[in-house]
Design an enzyme around this catalytic site. Structure first.
Site, PDB file in Angstrom:
ATOM      1  N   TRP A 130       5.888   1.807  -8.382  1.00  0.00           N
ATOM      2  CA  TRP A 130       7.273   2.244  -8.512  1.00  0.00           C
ATOM      3  C   TRP A 130       7.553   3.605  -7.884  1.00  0.00           C
ATOM      4  CZ3 TRP A 130       6.660   6.860 -10.705  1.00  0.00           C
ATOM      5  CH2 TRP A 130       5.552   7.054 -11.536  1.00  0.00           C
ATOM      6  N   LYS A 154       4.804  -8.593  -5.266  1.00  0.00           N
ATOM      7  CA  LYS A 154       4.863  -8.454  -6.717  1.00  0.00           C
ATOM      8  C   LYS A 154       5.067  -6.961  -6.993  1.00  0.00           C
ATOM      9  CE  LYS A 154       2.287  -8.631 -11.017  1.00  0.00           C
ATOM     10  NZ  LYS A 154       2.732  -7.230 -11.304  1.00  0.00           N
ATOM     11  N   ALA A 156       6.540  -3.436  -9.086  1.00  0.00           N
ATOM     12  CA  ALA A 156       6.502  -2.919 -10.452  1.00  0.00           C
ATOM     13  C   ALA A 156       7.788  -3.323 -11.174  1.00  0.00           C
ATOM     14  CB  ALA A 156       6.364  -1.402 -10.432  1.00  0.00           C
ATOM     15  N   GLY A 206      -1.791   1.397  -6.694  1.00  0.00           N
ATOM     16  CA  GLY A 206      -1.543   1.572  -8.115  1.00  0.00           C
ATOM     17  C   GLY A 206      -2.641   2.363  -8.782  1.00  0.00           C
ATOM     18  N   SER A 207      -2.797   2.152 -10.061  1.00  0.00           N
ATOM     19  CA  SER A 207      -3.758   2.908 -10.854  1.00  0.00           C
ATOM     20  C   SER A 207      -5.174   2.403 -10.629  1.00  0.00           C
ATOM     21  CB  SER A 207      -3.415   2.802 -12.335  1.00  0.00           C
ATOM     22  OG  SER A 207      -3.633   1.477 -12.800  1.00  0.00           O
ATOM     23  N   GLU A 228      -5.373   1.061  -2.724  1.00  0.00           N
ATOM     24  CA  GLU A 228      -4.972   2.466  -2.594  1.00  0.00           C
ATOM     25  C   GLU A 228      -4.626   2.924  -3.999  1.00  0.00           C
ATOM     26  OE1 GLU A 228      -3.385   5.648  -2.703  1.00  0.00           O
ATOM     27  OE2 GLU A 228      -1.558   4.853  -1.783  1.00  0.00           O
ATOM     28  N   CYS A 262       0.132   9.805  -5.592  1.00  0.00           N
ATOM     29  CA  CYS A 262      -1.329   9.817  -5.602  1.00  0.00           C
ATOM     30  C   CYS A 262      -1.868  10.895  -4.675  1.00  0.00           C
ATOM     31  CB  CYS A 262      -1.864   8.444  -5.203  1.00  0.00           C
ATOM     32  SG  CYS A 262      -1.245   7.845  -3.624  1.00  0.00           S
TER      33      CYS A 262
END
Length: 451
Positions: A130, A154, A156, A206-207, A228, A262
Site C-alpha cells: 500500500w 493482488k 493490499a 512487502g514485509s 522486495e 522500505c
C-alpha cells in the site's frame, strides 16, 4: 467478504469492495492463460505503443489518481502526484528500451550459430503493498507486459481503489481482456492463485513475514519468486561532509511518504565531531515540517496508512526510550497520526536500531571512526541500501565493496530509478526490479544452438 478502504486522516470510508468468489478467481486465472497465448504474439512495437498510451493516461489524469492515493493511504497530495508521474516515466522507459533488452544475444561457440533468445513465460502474480500503490505496480507491469507476459494483481486491501484505477488504465490503453487483471481477494487465497497452472512466477513487495510465506508456498509448487522486502537503511555522515546538504538529503530520505518506505534512511550513523551539529539542524528541519490533511497543498506529513501501524511505531519509540534513547522531538501518537520523532544516542539492541521502523522516526547514532560506522551499518538483518555523505568521493567509493546491501549511494538518498537495477540482500529479499534486469526476471532465456 467485503473490504473497506478507509481514509486514515479522518476515518471515512473511501470505498467498499466485494471479494471475488472461488469461481471468479479461477475464471480470471483461466482467462489469463488464454490471453497469454495471443498476447505473446502481438508485435513488440504494438505492445510498447499501448504502454506509451498508459503513460499518457497517467499524465492526463494525475489529479484523479493522486487523490485516490492520498485518500486511501494518507500520502501528501504533492507526493502522490510525483508518484503518478514517475509511473508514466517507467512506461516510457520500457517502451523505448524493450527492443534492445529483448534482442537475441549472439554467443560465439563451435556451433554454426548459437544465441540466447528471450521468450515470455506466462502469467505473473504481483502481490503489491500500500505504501506506493501506483508505483509498485507500474514498475512491475511495464516491463512484464511489454515483454509479452500477462499480469495478475493482488493489491493490499486498503488500496483496492487504486488497484481498480490501475486496471482501468490498462484497459483504456488498449491492452486486451485478460492481459492485466485485478483480483479483489484476501491473502487466504494466495496459495490457490499460486498453485494454478496459469501462474508461472510471483513478485512480492512487502514485509519479511509475507515474503517468507509466499516463498514457502511458491517453493512447494516450484514457481519462481522475486521478493522486495523490508529495510533498515543506514545514512552515514563523515566529518568532511557538507552538513547543510546532508541534512536536506536526510530529511527527504527519512520523512518522504511519512517514513513508510522500505528504502527510507532509518539509522543515521554520525561521526562524533559533527554529531551535535547534524542532529541540531536535522531536528529543527523536522520540527518545521507541516502536518495536516494530506489533501491540502503544502502539507508535508500526513497520517500513517493505518492506526495499527502508528501503534507499532509508538511501541518501538517507547521501548527505545526505556532502553536509554533520548527523545529529542515528537514521540506522541493520535490515532493513525504519529508525530515526526527524533531519538538521540540510539544503540544496537534498541528497537530504533535493530528493527525496521515504518514511519517518521529518525534514530541518531554516534561513532568515532569510519570503520565503526560501516560496522554498525552491517549490524542489520536487512540489506537494501546505504547512503554515505562526504566530500571525499574517491575514498567513499573504496568502501562500496565492503557494503553487503543492494545499493550504495554517495551524497544522495537511496531511491529507485527505472534505468538502474533495484533490490536487496539478506532479509530484504532477492532478485532485481527495473532496468534490463527487471525485464529479464520473468523471461525464458532460451539457448538456441545450430550445428
Amino acid at each position: 467478504m467485503e473490504f473497506k478502504s478507509i481514509n486514515p486522516y479522518n476515518g471515512t470510508i473511501v470505498g467498499t469492495y466485494t471479494a471475488e468468489t472461488d469461481e471468479g478467481v479461477s475464471k480470471k486465472l483461466d482467462d489469463a492463460e488464454i490471453a497469454f497465448k495471443s498476447w505473446r504474439k502481438v508485435p513488440l512495437q504494438k505492445r510498447a505503443e499501448m504502454m506509451v498510451k498508459a503513460g499518457e493516461i497517467l499524465k492526463e489524469n494525475v489529479e484523479e489518481y493522486a487523490k485516490m492515493i492520498s485518500l486511501e493511504m494518507g500520502k501528501p497530495l504533492s507526493e502522490s502526484r510525483a508518484e503518478v508521474n514517475k509511473c508514466a516515466t517507467v512506461c516510457d522507459y520500457y517502451a523505448k528500451n524493450a527492443e534492445k533488452f529483448l534482442a537475441d544475444e549472439i554467443i560465439e561457440t563451435d556451433a554454426r550459430k548459437s544465441f540466447v533468445r528471450h521468450d515470455p513465460i506466462g502469467a505473473v502474480l504481483a502481490i503489491m503493498p500500500w505504501n506506493f500503490p501506483f508505483w509498485q505496480v507500474f514498475r512491475f507491469a511495464a516491463p512484464t507486459l511489454i515483454a509479452g507476459n500477462v499480469a495478475i494483481l493482488k493489491h493490499a486491501p486498503n488500496v483496492f481503489g487504486c488497484a481498480e484505477q490501475i486496471e482501468a488504465i490498462f484497459k483504456k490503453s488498449g491492452f486486451p481482456e485478460g492481459v492485466f487483471q485485478n483480483l479483489i481477494v484476501h491473502h487466504d487465497k494466495t496459495e490457490t492463485i499460486i498453485a494454478h497452472d496459469a501462474t508461472k512466477a510471483i513478485t512480492l513487495t512487502g514485509s519479511e513475514r509475507a515474503g517468507a510465506a509466499v516463498a514457502q508456498i511458491s517453493g512447494k509448487y516450484i514457481k519462481k519468486t522475486l521478493l522486495e522486502l523490508g529495510g533498515n537503511n543506514a545514512f552515514i555522515v563523515w566529518d568532511d561532509a557538507d552538513i547543510d546538504k546532508a541534512v536536506a538529503t536526510a530529511l527527504k530520505a527519512r520523512m518522504l511518504n511519512c517514513g513508510q518506505s522500505c528504502i527510507a534512511a532509518k539509522r543515521f550513523i554520525l561521526m562524533e565531531n559533527i554529531y551535535e551539529e547534524f542532529v541540531s539542524k536535522f531536528t529543527v528541519a523536522v520540527k518545521n515540517l507541516k502536518s495536516g490533511n494530506p489533501l491540502e497543498d503544502g502539507v508535508q506529513v500526513g497520517p500513517l496508512a493505518r492506526k495499527d501501524l502508528a501503534d507499532q511505531l509508538q511501541e518501538q519509540v517507547r521501548k527505545s526510550i526505556e532502553m536509554g534513547a533520548e527523545l529529542l522531538l515528537g514521540g506522541k501518537q493520535n490515532g493513525a497520526y504519529h508525530e515526526p520523532t527524533v531519538l538521540g544516542n540510539v544503540k544496537p539492541g534498541m528497537p530504533a536500531f535493530s528493527e525496521e521502523t515504518f514511519g517518521p522516526l529518525a534514530a541518531m547514532i554516534k561513532v568515532k571512526t569510519i570503520e565503526e560506522a560501516f560496522e554498525l551499518s552491517e549490524q542489520s538483518r536487512y540489506g537494501l541500501g546505504v547512503t554515505v555523505c562526504t566530500t571525499n568521493i574517491e575514498k567513499a567509493l573504496e568502501y562500496a565493496g565492503e557494503v553487503s546491501d543492494g545499493a550504495y549511494f554517495i551524497n544522495e538518498l537511496v531511491k529507485s530509478d527505472p534505468r538502474l537495477p533495484f533490490g536487496g540482500e539478506k532479509r530484504s529479499g532477492y532478485g532485481r526490479e527495473l532496468s534490463k534486469d527487471g525485464m529479464m526476471e520473468f523471461m525464458n532465456r532460451k539457448t538456441v544452438y545450430v550445428k
